[in-house]
Design a protein around this motif. Sequence first.
Motif, PDB file in Angstrom:
ATOM      1  N   ALA A  62       0.856  -1.187   0.000  1.00 36.95           N
ATOM      2  CA  ALA A  62       0.000   0.000   0.000  1.00 36.95           C
ATOM      3  C   ALA A  62       0.888   1.231   0.000  1.00 36.95           C
ATOM      4  N   LEU A  63       0.405   2.285  -0.646  1.00 32.28           N
ATOM      5  CA  LEU A  63       1.141   3.537  -0.661  1.00 32.28           C
ATOM      6  C   LEU A  63       0.984   4.249   0.676  1.00 32.28           C
ATOM      7  N   THR A  64       2.026   4.932   1.073  1.00 30.09           N
ATOM      8  CA  THR A  64       1.915   5.785   2.253  1.00 30.09           C
ATOM      9  C   THR A  64       1.137   7.041   1.875  1.00 30.09           C
ATOM     10  N   ARG A  65       0.752   7.811   2.880  1.00 29.67           N
ATOM     11  CA  ARG A  65      -0.017   9.030   2.629  1.00 29.67           C
ATOM     12  C   ARG A  65       0.755   9.989   1.730  1.00 29.67           C
ATOM     13  N   ILE A  66       2.074  10.107   1.966  1.00 30.32           N
ATOM     14  CA  ILE A  66       2.891  11.023   1.162  1.00 30.32           C
ATOM     15  C   ILE A  66       2.911  10.580  -0.300  1.00 30.32           C
ATOM     16  N   ALA A  67       3.067   9.260  -0.520  1.00 28.68           N
ATOM     17  CA  ALA A  67       3.116   8.751  -1.888  1.00 28.68           C
ATOM     18  C   ALA A  67       1.775   8.939  -2.592  1.00 28.68           C
TER      19      ALA A  67
END
Length: 311
Positions: A62-67
């Motif tokens: 899963a992507l992080t919030r920043i990504a």
Amino acid sequence: MTLLRDLPLSALRALAAAARTGSLTRAADELGVTPGAVGHQLRQLEDRLGVKLVSREGNGIALTRIAEAALPDIDRGFDALASGLRRLRFERRADTFTIAADPSFSSLWLAPRLDRVRAALGRLDVRIVLSIALDSMLEEGIDLAISYRKSSARDLASADLFTERVIPACAPALIGSRSDRDGAGMLDRLPLLHIDQTMGDDVYPTWGNWFTAAGGQRKNIDHGSRFPLTVLAAQAAISGMGALLASELVLREHFRSGQLIEIAREVPALTIRRRLVWPVDGPKARHAAAVAAALAATAIAEADGPWPTKS
């Protein structure tokens, strides 16, 4: 500017693919690399930027919030790059007239006659490429296609170039008496050479078509050496490897030199029609119509000349 100077495109592509698929394995399949390579590119990107971009989530990622926040800008960047490359391709081709045709025909008939279309081209330079599917002409930037197929698309025009006889031939050393040469039965014993069908000429006759026209069939008809180009198969026939079924137009010079002879002439020759196809609209449509007309006129003028000697 320092960040852009060494823009890590492969790593950004890996990030975008991982975001779309939610899996390193599926992202690797999409990019044509290994999952380990995708993971390595993502770790390098994280190290370079100093931020965490992905995290494990079950069997996926899963992507992080920043990504997630940066991904739309990255996608728009790739779209802009693709648009720029399309523009560069268009600009590169703006002064080029691109003709698609099979290599054997291009080398033996088309290339020697390009001087006949010089006036129709104006200042455009000619570029000859391999045959393509007619429905992809506009996408591939093809200005004129020479094909055995006739397009029914409304945005493409077409005209006949000429009809070709498709005939069996072999080296003189492979046959015996003159009577053996003309009879259809001799092809029951000769090795057969085959030409692989390429894009746009999948209507080209095969040995199966020829034996059907001759009123019979032959065992193991698909056995024998195969070649991607008629010119290569012709050289194999000249060396005595077997009989070849090919366009008389392509074999003409070999007949004239005596390297090959037409055989089994008691069977009526198969025929196939070669056509010119070009886009109706576009910046070079007028040139395409003029080039097609010049090539067709050349074919008509040469039709009155002698065909290879058949003695």
